[in-house]
Design a protein around this motif. Sequence first.
Motif, PDB file in Angstrom:
ATOM      1  N   ASP A  44       0.885  -1.164   0.000  1.00 37.96           N
ATOM      2  CA  ASP A  44       0.000   0.000   0.000  1.00 37.96           C
ATOM      3  C   ASP A  44       0.932   1.225   0.000  1.00 37.96           C
ATOM      4  O   ASP A  44       2.161   1.073  -0.141  1.00 37.96           O
ATOM      5  CB  ASP A  44      -0.963  -0.005   1.200  1.00 37.96           C
ATOM      6  N   ASP A  45       0.386   2.418   0.168  1.00 37.27           N
ATOM      7  CA  ASP A  45       1.249   3.601   0.024  1.00 37.27           C
ATOM      8  C   ASP A  45       2.312   3.714   1.115  1.00 37.27           C
ATOM      9  O   ASP A  45       3.435   4.128   0.841  1.00 37.27           O
ATOM     10  CB  ASP A  45       0.373   4.866  -0.040  1.00 37.27           C
ATOM     11  N   ALA A  46       1.960   3.329   2.346  1.00 35.07           N
ATOM     12  CA  ALA A  46       2.946   3.431   3.440  1.00 35.07           C
ATOM     13  C   ALA A  46       4.078   2.419   3.248  1.00 35.07           C
ATOM     14  O   ALA A  46       5.260   2.758   3.405  1.00 35.07           O
ATOM     15  CB  ALA A  46       2.263   3.222   4.782  1.00 35.07           C
ATOM     16  N   SER A  47       3.732   1.194   2.892  1.00 37.83           N
ATOM     17  CA  SER A  47       4.801   0.190   2.739  1.00 37.83           C
ATOM     18  C   SER A  47       5.629   0.486   1.476  1.00 37.83           C
ATOM     19  O   SER A  47       6.804   0.134   1.401  1.00 37.83           O
ATOM     20  CB  SER A  47       4.242  -1.233   2.734  1.00 37.83           C
ATOM     21  N   ASP A  69       8.202   2.857   2.627  1.00 37.73           N
ATOM     22  CA  ASP A  69       9.211   2.089   3.366  1.00 37.73           C
ATOM     23  C   ASP A  69      10.163   1.372   2.408  1.00 37.73           C
ATOM     24  O   ASP A  69      11.377   1.347   2.628  1.00 37.73           O
ATOM     25  CB  ASP A  69       8.525   1.036   4.252  1.00 37.73           C
ATOM     26  N   LEU A  70       9.580   0.791   1.350  1.00 36.97           N
ATOM     27  CA  LEU A  70      10.413   0.079   0.364  1.00 36.97           C
ATOM     28  C   LEU A  70      11.453   1.023  -0.237  1.00 36.97           C
ATOM     29  O   LEU A  70      12.646   0.704  -0.296  1.00 36.97           O
ATOM     30  CB  LEU A  70       9.523  -0.501  -0.754  1.00 36.97           C
ATOM     31  N   PHE A  71      10.996   2.200  -0.678  1.00 38.72           N
ATOM     32  CA  PHE A  71      11.941   3.121  -1.317  1.00 38.72           C
ATOM     33  C   PHE A  71      12.982   3.652  -0.331  1.00 38.72           C
ATOM     34  O   PHE A  71      14.128   3.868  -0.707  1.00 38.72           O
ATOM     35  CB  PHE A  71      11.200   4.242  -2.052  1.00 38.72           C
ATOM     36  N   VAL A 107       3.742  10.804   5.240  1.00 36.38           N
ATOM     37  CA  VAL A 107       5.062  11.450   5.336  1.00 36.38           C
ATOM     38  C   VAL A 107       5.273  11.970   6.767  1.00 36.38           C
ATOM     39  O   VAL A 107       6.317  11.742   7.369  1.00 36.38           O
ATOM     40  CB  VAL A 107       5.194  12.577   4.285  1.00 36.38           C
ATOM     41  N   HIS A 108       4.248  12.632   7.315  1.00 31.79           N
ATOM     42  CA  HIS A 108       4.382  13.171   8.680  1.00 31.79           C
ATOM     43  C   HIS A 108       4.573  12.047   9.702  1.00 31.79           C
ATOM     44  O   HIS A 108       5.349  12.172  10.639  1.00 31.79           O
ATOM     45  CB  HIS A 108       3.168  14.029   9.055  1.00 31.79           C
ATOM     46  N   SER A 109       3.887  10.918   9.483  1.00 27.76           N
ATOM     47  CA  SER A 109       4.057   9.815  10.448  1.00 27.76           C
ATOM     48  C   SER A 109       5.473   9.232  10.333  1.00 27.76           C
ATOM     49  O   SER A 109       6.056   8.832  11.340  1.00 27.76           O
ATOM     50  CB  SER A 109       2.985   8.736  10.269  1.00 27.76           C
ATOM     51  N   PHE A 110       6.031   9.229   9.138  1.00 24.34           N
ATOM     52  CA  PHE A 110       7.419   8.761   8.975  1.00 24.34           C
ATOM     53  C   PHE A 110       8.394   9.729   9.672  1.00 24.34           C
ATOM     54  O   PHE A 110       9.383   9.305  10.244  1.00 24.34           O
ATOM     55  CB  PHE A 110       7.782   8.620   7.492  1.00 24.34           C
ATOM     56  N   VAL A 111       8.057  11.019   9.598  1.00 19.12           N
ATOM     57  CA  VAL A 111       8.912  12.009  10.292  1.00 19.12           C
ATOM     58  C   VAL A 111       8.829  11.770  11.796  1.00 19.12           C
ATOM     59  O   VAL A 111       9.851  11.712  12.484  1.00 19.12           O
ATOM     60  CB  VAL A 111       8.475  13.451   9.932  1.00 19.12           C
ATOM     61  N   GLU A 112       7.584  11.597  12.276  1.00 26.54           N
ATOM     62  CA  GLU A 112       7.405  11.367  13.731  1.00 26.54           C
ATOM     63  C   GLU A 112       8.115  10.101  14.200  1.00 26.54           C
ATOM     64  O   GLU A 112       8.627  10.033  15.315  1.00 26.54           O
ATOM     65  CB  GLU A 112       5.917  11.273  14.063  1.00 26.54           C
TER      66      GLU A 112
END
Length: 230
Positions: A171-174, A177-179, A205-210
């Motif tokens: 999905d978009d979140a994984s 993560d892959l990239f 994106v914000h959750s990845f930053v957090e």
Amino acid sequence: MAYLLVDNLKIKLRETLFSNRQFSQIYYSLSFSRPVLPHRVGAVYYRTKSSWDLKPHECPCDLEFLEYLHKLHIQNQTIFHFGTGAHHILGLENQKLEYPNEIIGITASTPEHEEYVRLCLEDRSFSKYYKVICADIYNLTAKSLPMLDIVSLFHLCEFYMPEEAKFVHHDDASLLDLFLSKLNPGGKILFYQESVGWGKAKNIVHSFVEQGKIQKIDVYKNLLIYTKTN
Ligand SMILES: C[S@@+](CC[C@H](N)C(=O)[O-])C[C@H]1O[C@@H](n2cnc3c(N)ncnc32)[C@H](O)[C@@H]1O
């Protein structure tokens, strides 16, 4: 009153027609227009009929990407580009550089890929630095990608369809993560804040930053540039 009734009827009729996938497909066929998103027409119709020309005013992300690469004198790097369009502007401009980047582009649209093949046959050196995969980006894996210096994910969250989940890995979140897992140290990942998917993508994106996975390092026009947090 009668006008209101007729208007309501028209709205109901339009809603009924366009809630139905087949009618949406018929609409696009009869109007000789191309679907921009797969959600109404379905993935197969979208992939066989969509084709995106360069539209600088509607969607300047590829042009801004080119400007950004030019501004930073980025050459001889490995770049992944999500969504080539039928114009293949990134590949065409890249081959003019003294030290072209190695660009891997992806499109889900067969007409866009056919245009890539046509350009490769017309100019035998076109594929030297610009390879375009015709595939669903949500099906890429760590094994199908090399290590990358720059990744454009301008269309994150524009095209994912839950109904396709059984056919794909991500999905978009994984996908993000892959990239990130394929990003070289100091590598950059770019997002487009005017994307129709940005409303959803920005939450990811914000959750990845957090979570401390990425940090913003630059902004260029409508592009947001992030890198991995070490
Ligand atoms: C709106 S066009 C934009 C093209 C180009 N970036 C531009 O701005 O001119 C979206 C692009 O994403 C590609 N695309 C859509 N869904 C995709 C998917 N699931 N996997 C790979 N590419 C996809 C389309 O084929 C198309 O090239």
